[in-house]
Design a protein around this motif. Structure first.
Motif, short mmCIF file in Angstrom:
data_model
loop_
_atom_site.label_atom_id
_atom_site.label_comp_id
_atom_site.label_asym_id
_atom_site.label_seq_id
_atom_site.Cartn_x
_atom_site.Cartn_y
_atom_site.Cartn_z
N UNK A 230 -33.35 -8.93 -54.26
CA UNK A 230 -33.74 -8.04 -53.10
C UNK A 230 -32.84 -7.02 -53.08
N UNK A 231 -33.22 -5.65 -53.06
CA UNK A 231 -32.37 -4.55 -53.23
C UNK A 231 -31.46 -4.62 -51.85
N UNK A 232 -30.12 -4.03 -51.91
CA UNK A 232 -29.41 -3.70 -50.69
C UNK A 232 -29.72 -2.42 -50.20
N UNK A 233 -30.11 -2.09 -48.95
CA UNK A 233 -30.51 -0.68 -48.45
C UNK A 233 -29.27 -0.67 -47.26
N UNK A 238 -32.12 6.86 -48.93
CA UNK A 238 -33.52 7.41 -49.02
C UNK A 238 -34.54 6.96 -50.29
N UNK A 239 -35.60 7.10 -50.23
CA UNK A 239 -36.46 6.73 -51.45
C UNK A 239 -37.40 5.77 -51.26
N UNK A 240 -38.24 5.34 -52.30
CA UNK A 240 -39.38 4.57 -52.04
C UNK A 240 -39.20 3.31 -51.34
N UNK A 241 -37.90 2.46 -51.98
CA UNK A 241 -37.64 1.29 -51.21
C UNK A 241 -37.46 1.37 -49.94
N UNK A 242 -36.82 2.37 -49.25
CA UNK A 242 -36.69 2.37 -47.92
C UNK A 242 -38.28 2.74 -47.33
N UNK A 243 -39.04 3.35 -47.85
CA UNK A 243 -40.36 3.33 -47.31
C UNK A 243 -41.01 2.15 -47.35
N UNK A 244 -40.98 1.23 -48.33
CA UNK A 244 -41.50 -0.01 -48.36
C UNK A 244 -41.02 -0.82 -47.26
N UNK A 245 -39.67 -0.90 -47.07
CA UNK A 245 -39.11 -1.57 -45.83
C UNK A 245 -39.61 -1.07 -44.55
N UNK A 246 -39.89 0.23 -44.41
CA UNK A 246 -40.36 0.60 -43.14
C UNK A 246 -41.83 0.35 -43.02
N UNK A 260 -39.50 7.20 -45.83
CA UNK A 260 -38.40 6.97 -46.75
C UNK A 260 -36.80 7.19 -46.32
N UNK A 261 -36.52 7.55 -45.08
CA UNK A 261 -35.23 7.77 -44.49
C UNK A 261 -34.76 6.82 -43.91
N UNK A 262 -33.43 6.08 -44.19
CA UNK A 262 -32.97 4.96 -43.42
C UNK A 262 -32.31 5.58 -42.45
N UNK A 263 -32.73 5.97 -41.31
CA UNK A 263 -32.32 6.84 -40.11
C UNK A 263 -31.94 5.54 -38.84
N UNK A 264 -31.63 6.24 -37.79
CA UNK A 264 -31.31 5.12 -36.57
C UNK A 264 -32.22 4.20 -36.35
#
Length: 320
Positions: A230-233, A238-246, A260-264
């Motif tokens: 599993x990737x560490x975010x 930012x990016x596609x992996x963050x979007x998938x997590x969201x 795709x932005x790992x915000x608050x």
């Protein structure tokens, strides 16, 4: 040597098995790794360790994984002396006991930038020499009963380890693997278990090399190729992996944007998932409480993946 006799006596059909979170390995004792010489390890008395504040628990089984950490602080110092290594061991113990509230140093062993190895938690060296039991540590959240940990002095997010540290790490890991019959593919990084930067991206990326070098010392075949992890975010990514997590978080009922932005809001959702599931917040850093709040890693991803999703396929997509 008594320890050599013990290992030689195993050559007769007993089976050594390792079963855990990240896989299973089984070897017969007749095929077990040859004895690897014990490197110089300075015990707790040598560096004037404080006595533990509670009973050291010795579990009646072998560890499954050898886990590599970095200390973060005191940073990438250039004092490579044995005296400094002893000072660092005392500092780690003080922090773990006085700030973290643990009974002793959390990890079983510590490796300095000068290549000096010290025993961390009391009795770790004694029990390792026996090769059949495990000193319970406090270095891998929710997985300490299966893991024996090595703290490597320094911060390895962007810088590499010293040649001396690498050499001593290879020798120590090979010795531990030999004593317990642990296959090289069971050499892991802290982030393989918890949502943490540890052991730093540079050192983590060298783990395949570590497995290969240890395998050579053990006289084993090349380690199996790891499946993608599993990737560490982290907040700010930012990016596609963050979007998938969201997308996965939204499917779990969290009101997060899929941008795709790992915000608050994404960070808050990840924190909520961890808290709801009772995950230990194991922020690595042996002498400083590094803030890794809201990191999304190996222990959080499985909690947000839906039952209809193939985890292996998702890991492969995220790794691409």
């Amino acid at each position: 040597m008594a320890d050599f006799d013990r290992r030689t006596a195993l050559k007769g059909g007993l089976t050594v098995s390792a079963v855990g979170l990240l896989g299973t390995a089984t070897t017969s004792a007749a095929d077990a790794a040859p004895v690897v010489a014990e490197p110089k390890i300075h015990d707790t008395a040598a560096w004037s360790a404080r006595p533990p504040s509670g009973t050291i628990e010795v579990q009646n089984h072998k560890p499954t994984y050898i886990v590599v950490h970095h200390t973060v602080e005191p940073g990438n110092v250039t004092d490579y002396t044995l005296e400094h290594a002893f000072w660092a061991s005392r500092s780690i113990q003080d922090f773990h006991m006085d700030t973290r509230g643990w009974i002793d140093t959390g990890q079983q062993f510590t490796n300095s930038r000068g290549g000096h190895i010290t025993e961390g938690r009391h009795r770790s060296l004694e029990i390792l020499r026996g090769g059949t039991k495990h000193v319970l540590g406090a270095n891998v959240g929710n997985n300490n009963s299966t893991c024996i940990g090595i703290e490597n002095e320094g911060l390895y997010s962007t810088e590499d380890v010293t040649p001396a540290l690498w050499d001593s790490l290879v020798k120590l890991v090979a010795y531990i693997a030999s004593q317990y019959g642990i296959s090289p593919e069971f050499i892991k990084g802290h982030r393989d278990f918890n949502s943490t930067e540890c052991p730093g991206t540079v050192l983590y990326n060298r783990l395949p090399e570590l497995r290969t070098e240890v395998g050579k010392l053990l006289g084993t075949a090349s380690p199996k190729v790891d499946l993608p992890g599993w990737p560490l975010l982290k907040p700010g990514d930012t990016g596609p992996r963050v979007r998938t997590a969201q997308e996965l978080l939204r499917a779990r009922g969290f009101a997060v944007p899929v941008d795709g932005v790992f915000g608050k809001s994404t960070k808050d959702a990840v924190v909520a998932v961890a808290e709801r599931n009772g995950l230990e917040r194991d922020a690595c850093g042996a002498t400083a409480a590094t803030d890794e709040t809201g990191f999304l890693g190996s222990d959080v991803w499985p909690l947000i993946v839906g039952s209809g999703t193939d985890p292996r396929a998702l890991k492969a997509r995220l790794a691409g």
